[in-house]
Design a protein around this motif. Structure first.
Motif, PDB file in Angstrom:
ATOM      1  N   SER A  90      36.188  40.086  30.268  1.00 10.08           N
ATOM      2  CA  SER A  90      37.646  40.212  30.312  1.00 10.08           C
ATOM      3  C   SER A  90      38.071  41.459  31.082  1.00 10.08           C
ATOM      4  CB  SER A  90      38.213  40.270  28.888  1.00 10.08           C
ATOM      5  OG  SER A  90      37.911  39.087  28.191  1.00 10.08           O
ATOM      6  N   ARG A  91      37.358  42.554  30.875  1.00 10.07           N
ATOM      7  CA  ARG A  91      37.705  43.786  31.590  1.00 10.07           C
ATOM      8  C   ARG A  91      37.471  43.623  33.092  1.00 10.07           C
ATOM      9  NH1 ARG A  91      35.370  49.316  29.257  1.00 10.07           N
ATOM     10  NH2 ARG A  91      36.772  48.581  27.573  1.00 10.07           N
ATOM     11  N   GLY A  92      36.364  42.984  33.444  1.00  6.45           N
ATOM     12  CA  GLY A  92      36.093  42.760  34.862  1.00  6.45           C
ATOM     13  C   GLY A  92      37.119  41.848  35.500  1.00  6.45           C
ATOM     14  N   ILE A  93      37.551  40.805  34.762  1.00  7.85           N
ATOM     15  CA  ILE A  93      38.567  39.892  35.298  1.00  7.85           C
ATOM     16  C   ILE A  93      39.883  40.624  35.516  1.00  7.85           C
ATOM     17  CG2 ILE A  93      39.955  37.859  34.768  1.00  7.85           C
ATOM     18  CD1 ILE A  93      37.498  36.735  33.303  1.00  7.85           C
ATOM     19  N   GLU A  94      40.252  41.481  34.559  1.00  8.74           N
ATOM     20  CA  GLU A  94      41.489  42.245  34.706  1.00  8.74           C
ATOM     21  C   GLU A  94      41.417  43.188  35.913  1.00  8.74           C
ATOM     22  OE1 GLU A  94      44.363  45.262  32.093  1.00  8.74           O
ATOM     23  OE2 GLU A  94      42.451  44.513  31.283  1.00  8.74           O
ATOM     24  N   ALA A  95      40.261  43.847  36.089  1.00  7.56           N
ATOM     25  CA  ALA A  95      40.096  44.742  37.238  1.00  7.56           C
ATOM     26  C   ALA A  95      40.162  43.962  38.546  1.00  7.56           C
ATOM     27  CB  ALA A  95      38.770  45.496  37.130  1.00  7.56           C
ATOM     28  N   CYS A  96      39.527  42.797  38.588  1.00  3.56           N
ATOM     29  CA  CYS A  96      39.568  41.972  39.804  1.00  3.56           C
ATOM     30  C   CYS A  96      40.975  41.467  40.070  1.00  3.56           C
ATOM     31  CB  CYS A  96      38.591  40.806  39.674  1.00  3.56           C
ATOM     32  SG  CYS A  96      36.841  41.293  39.694  1.00  3.56           S
ATOM     33  N   THR A  97      41.714  41.121  39.020  1.00  3.20           N
ATOM     34  CA  THR A  97      43.097  40.658  39.201  1.00  3.20           C
ATOM     35  C   THR A  97      43.972  41.751  39.783  1.00  3.20           C
ATOM     36  OG1 THR A  97      42.826  39.154  37.319  1.00  3.20           O
ATOM     37  CG2 THR A  97      45.075  39.656  38.029  1.00  3.20           C
ATOM     38  N   ASN A  98      43.866  42.959  39.218  1.00  2.00           N
ATOM     39  CA  ASN A  98      44.659  44.083  39.757  1.00  2.00           C
ATOM     40  C   ASN A  98      44.269  44.391  41.195  1.00  2.00           C
ATOM     41  OD1 ASN A  98      45.917  44.327  37.255  1.00  2.00           O
ATOM     42  ND2 ASN A  98      44.434  45.822  36.509  1.00  2.00           N
ATOM     43  N   ALA A  99      42.970  44.337  41.484  1.00  2.00           N
ATOM     44  CA  ALA A  99      42.519  44.606  42.847  1.00  2.00           C
ATOM     45  C   ALA A  99      43.011  43.534  43.819  1.00  2.00           C
ATOM     46  CB  ALA A  99      40.992  44.696  42.881  1.00  2.00           C
ATOM     47  N   ALA A 100      42.985  42.265  43.376  1.00  2.00           N
ATOM     48  CA  ALA A 100      43.460  41.185  44.242  1.00  2.00           C
ATOM     49  C   ALA A 100      44.960  41.323  44.513  1.00  2.00           C
ATOM     50  CB  ALA A 100      43.157  39.830  43.602  1.00  2.00           C
ATOM     51  N   ASP A 101      45.734  41.685  43.486  1.00  2.00           N
ATOM     52  CA  ASP A 101      47.171  41.897  43.697  1.00  2.00           C
ATOM     53  C   ASP A 101      47.420  43.059  44.663  1.00  2.00           C
ATOM     54  OD1 ASP A 101      47.760  39.836  42.001  1.00  2.00           O
ATOM     55  OD2 ASP A 101      48.038  41.100  40.242  1.00  2.00           O
ATOM     56  N   ALA A 102      46.662  44.154  44.499  1.00  2.00           N
ATOM     57  CA  ALA A 102      46.818  45.293  45.415  1.00  2.00           C
ATOM     58  C   ALA A 102      46.448  44.901  46.846  1.00  2.00           C
ATOM     59  CB  ALA A 102      45.950  46.462  44.937  1.00  2.00           C
ATOM     60  N   LEU A 103      45.385  44.116  46.996  1.00  2.00           N
ATOM     61  CA  LEU A 103      44.987  43.650  48.332  1.00  2.00           C
ATOM     62  C   LEU A 103      46.075  42.768  48.945  1.00  2.00           C
ATOM     63  CD1 LEU A 103      42.878  43.338  50.580  1.00  2.00           C
ATOM     64  CD2 LEU A 103      41.921  41.411  49.288  1.00  2.00           C
ATOM     65  N   LEU A 104      46.672  41.905  48.146  1.00  2.00           N
ATOM     66  CA  LEU A 104      47.725  41.030  48.663  1.00  2.00           C
ATOM     67  C   LEU A 104      48.949  41.831  49.095  1.00  2.00           C
ATOM     68  CD1 LEU A 104      48.550  38.097  49.152  1.00  2.00           C
ATOM     69  CD2 LEU A 104      49.470  38.035  46.822  1.00  2.00           C
TER      70      LEU A 104
END
Length: 639
Positions: free
Chosen positions: A298-312
């Motif tokens: 769950s922590r990794g998914i949250e980190a990947c989600t935030n990173a994907a939003d920042a990349l977008l």
């Protein structure tokens, strides 16, 4: 010419504080003769400025107007064309060569002589005189180097001067003393001559007597001239110093302007750099999460989600004009594209593995549900996958091709999984419907195998037997309700009713849960539309049901809602055939079961249409209800 000169001095040069020294009537060489005047002038104020002015007579009157003026210091060459023969032509070389033709050679020579004198006095011999007679220049040489220009003074003497009041009074007194002046002019002139000679002699004697004072005066004048020269030298040096100061101030002003411009450019450049850094800089933590983030926790998914939003956000930043031409911006955009592609591949691969693993995990639980009439619960699987909902939304907006691939893979894996679960579920339902009855033996039903081995002819025989036992029944539902318990097994019908209700109760939440999960996970909006509800008093025949169902579906269906329906149809493609087979089995066992099925199906169709008239569940149950209604109609007709 004297009158013209006087008029020009009065009308043109006196208002401008200038003194006219020489004039020549000229026209341009080789053109139609349009006479004008070239005038040599000096200013009355110091420092003295010497000009050559072109004056032209107006076409609409007798007045003159100033047309062009050149500074004498800009004159480079005076060309008289011929130093020997008389030639009225001459050239003046200013910024370009001006060719003139004088009205007479004498006027040309007088004008050139005046120019030569002005050159000698004010310009220190800077002008070149070409084809000019040496005799003309010698005649123009003054007795002293510093003597004033004689031509201008002679012209000034020749000018007419009016007598003032005192002079007129003296002349009247003199003429009153000589009454014969008018009648005998010669005697009057002779008397004046004698008196003038006396006065001249007296003046000469006075001058000779005051020679010493004259010498002293001349000495003082020479000293005064020397002082004047020294003052002029000092003024010239001061002027040069002021000119140097002016040039330095101009340079300082220009330097300050350049410094201010440089500062302004630096501020603008810093602003642009800050904009690019603030909006196109992706944190190292986000980059690491996109490249190596754990997609299972769950922590990794949250980190990947935030990173994907920042990349977008970095990729969608609105660049200002010219930013896309910068090499660093292009390099950063390419880096973002590579990160997006890398993370999209990693996410798609992980989700495909999750789909496959879920299919294997869910298959292991089928054994425990094969005995009970229940469907496996997919809520844990949905709950785990919903953690990736935001990442699916990101994938949908950035790489629609991989999003479509995941959608297709999900439908392929889940359709096979649901097909196994639903077929096993319906086999258990068939066993429970027929396994405890005496008719089940005719079909060769075995509780352990869960397979129907009965032939179609056996079902037909059962239908004929049931119809023979109900010869005394009427076509109305009241008569069928009054049949004796000896003709039909009421317990079996009640059991069939409960089993059929259990089947529908298990299918309905399964379909609704899957549809809700698809809309949330794949970010497809479900547009709820309130369809027209069925009238309770309306006759529920096949045509009426079709009209009621069609009226609940909006004509314009959004693409996302249509996509949800298509996915549900592919995933649950086996539900409608299995329901039809179960209905056919119930009708073969006892045609009176169609009444129970009609009641249950009508209730579930009404419930489904209240939720969403255009949903997959509503459409599928509506189609099956039509089949049940037809079977019930056949039962009524055959009774």
């Amino acid at each position: 010419m004297t009158a013209i000169k006087h008029a020009l001095q009065r009308d043109i040069f006196t208002p401008n504080d200038e003194r006219l020294l020489s004039i020549v009537n000229v026209c341009k060489a080789g053109k139609k003769k349009r006479n004008c005047f070239l005038c040599a002038t000096v200013t009355t104020e110091r420092p003295v400025q010497v000009n050559v002015v072109k004056v032209k007579k107006s076409d609409k009157g007798d007045f003159y107007k100033r047309q062009t003026a050149w500074a004498l210091r800009d004159l480079a060459v005076v060309d008289a064309k011929d130093a020997v023969k008389e030639n009225p032509e001459f050239d003046l070389h200013f910024d370009k060569v001006y060719k003139w033709v004088a009205s007479s050679t004498a006027e040309k020579n007088t004008f050139i002589s005046c120019i030569w004198k002005l050159n000698q006095r004010y310009l220190r011999k800077k002008i070149d005189f070409v084809n000019v007679s040496a005799q003309l220049l010698e005649e123009s040489v003054p007795s002293g180097e510093n003597q004033s220009v004689a031509g201008g003074d002679e012209e000034a003497v020749d000018e007419y001067q009016e007598l003032n009041a005192r002079e007129e009074q003296d002349i009247e007194i003199m003429m009153e003393g000589c009454e014969y002046a008018i009648s005998n002019a010669e005697a009057f002139a002779e008397k004046l001559s004698r008196e003038l000679q006396v006065l001249d002699g007296a003046n000469i004697q006075s001058i000779m007597a005051s020679e010493k004072q004259v010498n002293i005066l001349m000495t003082l004048l020479d000293e005064a001239l020397k002082e004047v020269d020294q003052i002029e030298l000092k003024l010239s040096s001061y002027e040069e110093m002021l000119q140097s100061v002016k040039e330095q101030m101009d340079q300082i002003s220009e330097s300050n302007h350049l410094i201010h411009l440089s500062n302004t450019n630096n501020v603008k450049l810093l602003s642009e750099i800050e904009f690019l850094v603030n909006h196109m800089d992706l944190a190292k933590g986000h980059i690491k999460a996109l490249q190596e983030g754990d997609l299972a926790s769950s922590r990794g998914i949250e980190a990947c989600t935030n990173a994907a939003d920042a990349l977008l956000q970095c990729m969608n930043v609105a660049l200002r004009p010219g930013h896309d031409m910068l090499y660093a911006v292009k390099q950063q955009q390419q880096r973002f594209s590579d990160l997006r592609e890398q993370f999209a591949r990693r996410l798609a691969s992980h989700l495909n593995n999750v789909f496959v693993q879920q299919g294997h995990d869910q298959s292991s639980t089928l054994a425990q549900h094969s005995i009970e009439l229940t469907l496996p619960n997919h809520h844990p699987f949905h709950r785990d996958l919903l953690r990736y909902a935001k990442l699916m939304e990101w994938l949908k907006s950035t790489d629609y091709g991989k999003y479509e691939g995941l959608t297709k893979n999900y439908m392929d894996y889940l359709s096979r999984l649901y097909e196994r679960e639903i077929k096993d579920f319906f086999e258990v339902a068939k066993i429970k419907m027929t396994g405890t009855t005496k008719e089940g033996k005719k079909f060769g039903l075995h509780g352990s195998s869960g397979k129907l081995t009965g032939s179609t002819s056996s079902l037909n025989k059962l239908s004929v037997q049931s119809s023979g036992n109900r010869r005394s029944q009427s076509s109305s539902l009241l008569d069928m309700g009054n049949m004796s318990a000896s003709d039909l097994d009421v317990a079996d019908r009640t059991k069939f009713d409960k089993i059929f209700e259990q089947v529908l109760s298990e299918l309905e939440p399964l379909c609704l849960a899957e549809q809700d999960f698809i809309s949330k996970f794949f970010k497809l909006q479900q547009h709820q539309s309130m369809g027209t509800t069925m009238n309770e008093a309306e006759e529920m025949d096949g045509g009426a049901l079709s009209r009621s169902h069609n009226s609940g579906v909006p004509q314009a269906i959004s693409s996302e809602k249509d996509m949800i329906r298509q996915m549900m149809i592919k995933i649950f493609r086996c539900i409608e055939p299995e329901l039809n087979n179960l209905i056919a089995l119930g009708d073969k066992i006892d045609s009176f079961n169609s009444l129970y099925m009609l009641v249950k199906m009508s209730h579930h169709v009404w419930t489904a249409q209240n939720v969403d008239p255009a949903s997959f569940l509503s459409t599928t149950l509506g189609n099956v209800l039509v089949t049940v209604k037809r079977n019930f109609d056949k039962c009524i007709v055959s009774s």
